[in-house]
Design a protein around this motif. Structure first.
Motif, PDB file in Angstrom:
ATOM      1  N   TYR A 194      13.701  -5.738   5.728  1.00  0.00           N
ATOM      2  CA  TYR A 194      12.833  -6.904   5.828  1.00  0.00           C
ATOM      3  C   TYR A 194      11.434  -6.599   5.309  1.00  0.00           C
ATOM      4  N   HIS A 195      10.854  -5.491   5.738  1.00  0.00           N
ATOM      5  CA  HIS A 195       9.484  -5.179   5.318  1.00  0.00           C
ATOM      6  C   HIS A 195       9.406  -4.842   3.826  1.00  0.00           C
ATOM      7  N   GLN A 196      10.457  -4.266   3.283  1.00  0.00           N
ATOM      8  CA  GLN A 196      10.497  -4.065   1.832  1.00  0.00           C
ATOM      9  C   GLN A 196      10.494  -5.410   1.121  1.00  0.00           C
ATOM     10  N   ALA A 197      11.272  -6.363   1.628  1.00  0.00           N
ATOM     11  CA  ALA A 197      11.328  -7.700   1.038  1.00  0.00           C
ATOM     12  C   ALA A 197       9.981  -8.400   1.158  1.00  0.00           C
ATOM     13  N   ARG A 198       9.362  -8.294   2.319  1.00  0.00           N
ATOM     14  CA  ARG A 198       8.066  -8.936   2.563  1.00  0.00           C
ATOM     15  C   ARG A 198       7.010  -8.416   1.584  1.00  0.00           C
ATOM     16  N   LYS A 199       6.958  -7.113   1.396  1.00  0.00           N
ATOM     17  CA  LYS A 199       5.967  -6.530   0.491  1.00  0.00           C
ATOM     18  C   LYS A 199       6.265  -6.881  -0.964  1.00  0.00           C
ATOM     19  N   ARG A 200       7.545  -7.064  -1.279  1.00  0.00           N
ATOM     20  CA  ARG A 200       7.910  -7.494  -2.627  1.00  0.00           C
ATOM     21  C   ARG A 200       7.410  -8.908  -2.891  1.00  0.00           C
ATOM     22  N   VAL A 201       7.505  -9.772  -1.880  1.00  0.00           N
ATOM     23  CA  VAL A 201       6.980 -11.134  -2.013  1.00  0.00           C
ATOM     24  C   VAL A 201       5.473 -11.100  -2.248  1.00  0.00           C
ATOM     25  N   ILE A 202       4.768 -10.268  -1.503  1.00  0.00           N
ATOM     26  CA  ILE A 202       3.315 -10.155  -1.663  1.00  0.00           C
ATOM     27  C   ILE A 202       2.964  -9.786  -3.103  1.00  0.00           C
ATOM     28  N   ALA A 203       3.681  -8.820  -3.660  1.00  0.00           N
ATOM     29  CA  ALA A 203       3.432  -8.406  -5.048  1.00  0.00           C
ATOM     30  C   ALA A 203       3.735  -9.540  -6.021  1.00  0.00           C
ATOM     31  N   ASP A 204       4.816 -10.278  -5.779  1.00  0.00           N
ATOM     32  CA  ASP A 204       5.178 -11.402  -6.651  1.00  0.00           C
ATOM     33  C   ASP A 204       4.103 -12.478  -6.648  1.00  0.00           C
ATOM     34  N   VAL A 205       3.568 -12.791  -5.462  1.00  0.00           N
ATOM     35  CA  VAL A 205       2.550 -13.837  -5.359  1.00  0.00           C
ATOM     36  C   VAL A 205       1.279 -13.421  -6.086  1.00  0.00           C
ATOM     37  N   ARG A 206       0.928 -12.163  -5.986  1.00  0.00           N
ATOM     38  CA  ARG A 206      -0.260 -11.675  -6.699  1.00  0.00           C
ATOM     39  C   ARG A 206      -0.083 -11.841  -8.202  1.00  0.00           C
ATOM     40  N   GLU A 207       1.103 -11.523  -8.704  1.00  0.00           N
ATOM     41  CA  GLU A 207       1.347 -11.689 -10.139  1.00  0.00           C
ATOM     42  C   GLU A 207       1.355 -13.167 -10.523  1.00  0.00           C
ATOM     43  N   LEU A 208       1.982 -14.002  -9.683  1.00  0.00           N
ATOM     44  CA  LEU A 208       1.999 -15.434  -9.964  1.00  0.00           C
ATOM     45  C   LEU A 208       0.584 -15.995  -9.982  1.00  0.00           C
ATOM     46  N   TYR A 209      -0.234 -15.589  -9.028  1.00  0.00           N
ATOM     47  CA  TYR A 209      -1.619 -16.052  -8.985  1.00  0.00           C
ATOM     48  C   TYR A 209      -2.360 -15.658 -10.270  1.00  0.00           C
ATOM     49  N   ASP A 210      -2.197 -14.424 -10.702  1.00  0.00           N
ATOM     50  CA  ASP A 210      -2.862 -13.962 -11.928  1.00  0.00           C
ATOM     51  C   ASP A 210      -2.426 -14.790 -13.133  1.00  0.00           C
ATOM     52  N   ASN A 211      -1.133 -15.078 -13.232  1.00  0.00           N
ATOM     53  CA  ASN A 211      -0.624 -15.839 -14.375  1.00  0.00           C
ATOM     54  C   ASN A 211      -1.060 -17.297 -14.328  1.00  0.00           C
ATOM     55  N   LEU A 212      -1.049 -17.887 -13.147  1.00  0.00           N
ATOM     56  CA  LEU A 212      -1.498 -19.274 -13.015  1.00  0.00           C
ATOM     57  C   LEU A 212      -2.990 -19.411 -13.304  1.00  0.00           C
ATOM     58  N   SER A 213      -3.748 -18.411 -12.910  1.00  0.00           N
ATOM     59  CA  SER A 213      -5.201 -18.461 -13.092  1.00  0.00           C
ATOM     60  C   SER A 213      -5.601 -18.457 -14.561  1.00  0.00           C
ATOM     61  N   LYS A 214      -4.713 -18.025 -15.430  1.00  0.00           N
ATOM     62  CA  LYS A 214      -4.993 -17.991 -16.863  1.00  0.00           C
ATOM     63  C   LYS A 214      -4.761 -19.349 -17.536  1.00  0.00           C
TER      64      LYS A 214
END
Length: 380
Positions: free
Chosen positions: A282-302
């Motif tokens: 579960y915690h591996q999955a949770r941290k993977r989501v956090i990383a995905d959101v950070r990348e999505l935020y960076d891409n959307l911000s462009k």
């Protein structure tokens, strides 16, 4: 278009438009487009954890289904509370499990709230389930500060309005804005005179590598009730699991007395027994989501044509800066690209220019970024 989505739709996705006007919540995707078109649409509207349960746990749930569907749930809630306690690390007697967080929200609003301050925009159930709307006071979050909640200003306002209860959602929904544990503790110290502080932590597991929950502090603040939705952080909305946590014995007894026997179904009970064994996954999955959101935020911000709000949740709030309204953008994304996003126009405190998007994993998130870019470029 991203390689995994090279297919071009020969016709637009057909939509049951009337469903959008019949509820304050977004209608489910299968209801909107029907089962035949379900595979043609990616659902960025409903918030979930795309990596948990993993395949092994899903297989266990499938194998167990023929047995549990023929069995009654336990009539002793402490057993399930102990299963949950093992992974959230609070005393099991401080926990109450609900048929989704909404069941508990309804009971808390009906039994414990005399009047309440509610920062808006917010999760609509907190407004809709109040028994006496005349005693609700809405605290408008400032648009020019990206709807961030200033706790000191909120406390001043609560005192000036002479309110007995306060709501805080952390991270905020639909804003994704995060309030630090230190700031919340300072607020709670100041607000000990309140009858109730209702803290919704449904998205707190995505707020950092270490989870900054206030559940370890419930014994210090007897007016604190924490509500969490397992649909969001565990990715199991169909199981209808939520819980609340408080050290206030009076509140615990009142909430428990209002719950029907067997309010948790047998498959959900079995899922709870698997939490400790799958905690590392579960915690591996949770941290993977956090990383995905950070990348999505960076891409959307462009992207041009949008203002993307910072988020410490598994979703992101976006303001549309071009000529489409949120509803118009939602419909075009759905019909032309097979992308379903949340139109936030019906959120009290927001205008008609905001959408909310949930991360669905890096591959699928590429489609969202592509579709938003294409539509912004097509709008004058």
């Amino acid at each position: 278009m991203p390689k995994i989505y090279l297919a071009v739709f020969k016709k637009k996705i057909e939509i049951n438009h009337h469903l959008f006007y019949e509820t304050s919540h977004s209608p489910s995707l299968v209801d909107i487009v029907g089962p035949e078109q379900l595979g043609d649409v990616v659902d960025f509207c409903f918030i979930e954890n795309p990596y948990y349960p993993d395949e092994d746990l899903l297989k266990k749930l499938q194998e167990k289904l023929p047995v549990v569907i023929k069995s009654y749930p336990s009539s002793n809630p402490i057993l399930a509370q102990k299963d949950l306690s093992a992974v959230v690390h609070v005393k099991p007697e401080f926990l109450i499990l609900g048929n989704g967080a909404t069941e508990l929200i309804t009971i808390i609003q009906g039994l414990l709230v005399e009047d309440m301050g509610i920062p808006v925009p917010t999760f609509s159930e907190y407004i809709e389930k109040l028994q006496n709307m005349e005693k609700v006071k809405l605290f408008q979050l400032p648009a020019d500060k990206q709807y961030r909640l200033d706790l000191a200003a909120y406390a001043d306002w609560l005192e000036a309005e002479k309110l007995s209860s306060a709501l805080i959602i952390n991270p905020g929904n639909p804003t994704g804005q995060f309030i630090s544990r230190e700031d919340l503790i300072a607020f709670l110290e100041r607000m000990k005179k309140l009858k109730l502080v209702l803290l919704d932590e449904s998205f707190i597991d995505f707020a950092g590598e270490e989870i900054p929950s206030l559940m370890p502090f419930v014994e210090e603040f007897k007016n604190l009730v924490i509500v969490r939705s397992m649909s969001k952080h565990c990715g199991v909305p169909g199981l209808r699991l939520g819980y609340c946590c408080t050290a206030n014995s009076h509140y615990l007894s009142k909430i428990r007395a209002a719950l029907p026997v067997w309010n948790i179904n047998t498959l959900a009970e079995y899922f709870l027994t698997q939490l400790k064994e799958t905690d590392t996954v579960y915690h591996q999955a949770r941290k993977r989501v956090i990383a995905d959101v950070r990348e999505l935020y960076d891409n959307l911000s462009k992207l041009e044509g949008y203002e993307v709000y910072p988020s410490q949740s598994n979703f992101i709030l976006i303001k549309i800066k071009h000529n489409l309204t949120a509803y118009e953008l939602q419909m075009r994304l759905l019909q032309e690209f097979g992308v379903y996003v949340r139109d936030c126009s019906n959120k009290v405190g927001l205008d008609n220019k905001h959408i909310r998007v949930a991360s669905k994993g890096r591959d699928k998130d590429q489609l969202l970024v592509y579709a938003l870019r294409e539509l912004a470029n097509a709008i004058p």
